[in-house]
Write a protein that holds these residues in place. Structure first.
Motif, PDB file in Angstrom:
ATOM      1  N   THR A  30       0.810  -1.225   0.000  1.00 39.77           N
ATOM      2  CA  THR A  30       0.000   0.000   0.000  1.00 39.77           C
ATOM      3  C   THR A  30       0.846   1.280   0.000  1.00 39.77           C
ATOM      4  N   VAL A  76      -9.221   0.545   3.958  1.00 39.48           N
ATOM      5  CA  VAL A  76      -8.613  -0.715   4.421  1.00 39.48           C
ATOM      6  C   VAL A  76      -9.666  -1.823   4.482  1.00 39.48           C
ATOM      7  N   VAL A 107      -9.806   1.330   9.287  1.00 32.25           N
ATOM      8  CA  VAL A 107      -8.593   0.574   9.636  1.00 32.25           C
ATOM      9  C   VAL A 107      -8.914  -0.606  10.550  1.00 32.25           C
TER      10      VAL A 107
END
Ligand code: D8T
Ligand code: MG
Length: 421
Positions: free
Chosen positions: A205, A226, A253
């Motif tokens: 990423t 994410v 996340v």
């Protein structure tokens, strides 16, 4: 005049005119291949009806039954202007509250009643909410590819079309990086050859964003989702590795089970965190905003019960210094997208709006569906949402039970363990 509604569930106060709810029903249609649920409330006034988004794509039949069987009987005969009382009635009468099925069903009636209120007032809904504090909502759009180059090629096309905010996703070596195409496996020896690897995701990423900062114009805002697959510590590692690339936000996340750990992730890095599409109650959203878990709250507003709770969350966000980024991809109906924009242009706390390009079949089913122009979304000026439904066209696009539930349970790690979608 005095109220004449049925004794059961009726409000104990007189209402100011004769208009009553005549029928309530859910309509399911899939013009873009994604099941959409919309509630239609008809009134005793000829031609006066409202539409509300109740879209829970993976469980649309449960929402449809909830509306048609449980809610229609509570509302029929009631005065449509008592929106606050009717949505509380819909919630309390089930005793157990919250959750995506209940809240989507309630959102369908909530937004349909706001549509009726706007049509009766001759005003777009944003004006009922207090009116504009901005001209339009800036949006972001999704770019994704198998390779970093492919992702950036698509991003450049969006830049050329006028977008200023772009979400970037790329396939990871082991298979489905979220939001990017599936890639043939690079784990031939693993128990699950096409699996997902957190380790490789964390490695790839930052490369994507380093390349993006090399090749995209410097003033383009970059975002990333994410999709809830990391531990709190992994989330810190990712956020810190992305710091040089000045993300507009880093989304989801952590999974909902670990949201109480968000403040520590947020404190460990300046990268703004966006969370909330998996909130399934107003309380979930309130806790994220109030307890310091987010820089952007991005509930899917029908999943927290509709416009009525979402405007409270928007006001709370304003008071807490949090911004809004309401969830709005293809599993939102055009009515839901219009509700998002009504909040966007009337909320001081607005941050960004997720954009979706509806296909022509969707425009056919929902005349008045908003179009993004140069990255901007502007609400309709017609009363209510300014969006209609063509019931014959809707019936030409039947929904399937399967497909989206497979997508939502389609990710496994390379050892075979099921992963969050
Ligand atoms: O942020 C997004 O647009 C994604 O996380 C979608 O919500 C998900 O694919 C379900 O629609
Ligand atoms: Mg997301």
């Amino acid at each position: 005049m005095t109220q004449e509604t049925p004794a059961t569930f009726a409000q104990p106060w007189p209402v100011r005119d004769e208009i009553r709810i005549r029928s309530v029903r859910a309509i399911v249609t899939a013009p873009q291949g994604i099941p959409l649920v919309v509630v239609k409330i008809d009134t005793t006034e000829p031609g006066l009806y409202g539409l509300g988004c109740a879209t829970f794509t993976q469980r649309w039949k449960a929402v449809q039954t909830f509306v048609d069987e449980h809610l229609a009987r509570l509302l029929t005969g009631r005065y449509p202007g008592d929106i606050g009382d009717l949505v509380r009635l819909a919630g309390f009468s089930g005793y157990w509250r919250g959750g995506p099925v209940t809240n989507n069903a309630i959102s369908g009636i909530d937004q349909a009643l706001w549509d009726i209120a706007g049509k009766r007032a001759g005003m777009p809904v944003y004006e009922l909410l207090g009116g504009k504090v901005r001209a339009a909502a800036d949006t972001y759009i999704h770019a994704g590819g198998i390779t970093i180059d492919q992702t950036l090629e698509q991003a450049k096309e969006f830049v050329a079309q006028g977008w200023r905010h772009i979400r970037l996703q790329v396939s990871t070596p082991g298979g489905g990086g979220y939001g990017a195409p599936q890639l043939a496996t690079l784990y031939p020896g693993a128990p699950y050859r096409n699996g997902w690897s957190a380790r490789d995701y964390l490695r790839t990423t930052p490369d994507l964003f380093a390349a993006a900062r090399q090749s995209l114009p410097d003033n383009i805002e970059l975002l990333h989702d994410v999709h809830s697959r990391l531990t709190p510590k992994e989330a810190v590692v990712l956020a810190r590795s992305l710091e040089p690339y000045r993300l507009f936000f880093l989304e989801d996340v952590l999974p909902p089970e670990h949201w109480d750990r968000l403040p520590e992730v947020r404190a460990a890095s300046p990268v703004p965190l966006a969370v909330g599409e998996l909130t399934t109650s107003m309380g979930d959203a309130v806790r994220l905003v109030r307890d310091g878990g987010v820089d952007f709250i991005r509930s899917h507003i029908s999943d927290i019960g509709g416009l009525t709770p979402a405007r409270k969350v928007a006001d709370l966000a304003e008071l807490c210094g949090v911004r809004t980024a309401w969830h709005g991809p293809g599993d939102t109906s055009p009515i839901g997208a219009a509700a998002n924009v009504a909040l966007d242009v009337s909320s001081v706390a607005f941050g960004i709006q997720e954009g979706h390009i509806y296909d022509e079949a969707t425009h056919e089913v929902f005349p008045g569906t908003l179009r993004i122009v140069d990255g901007w979304l502007t609400p309709n000026e017609a009363p209510g949402w300014g969006i209609d439904i063509d019931l014959e066209a809707a019936a030409r696009y039947p929904a399937q039970l399967s497909g989206h539930d497979e997508w939502a349970a389609g990710v496994r790690r390379i050892d075979g363990a099921l992963e969050a979608p």
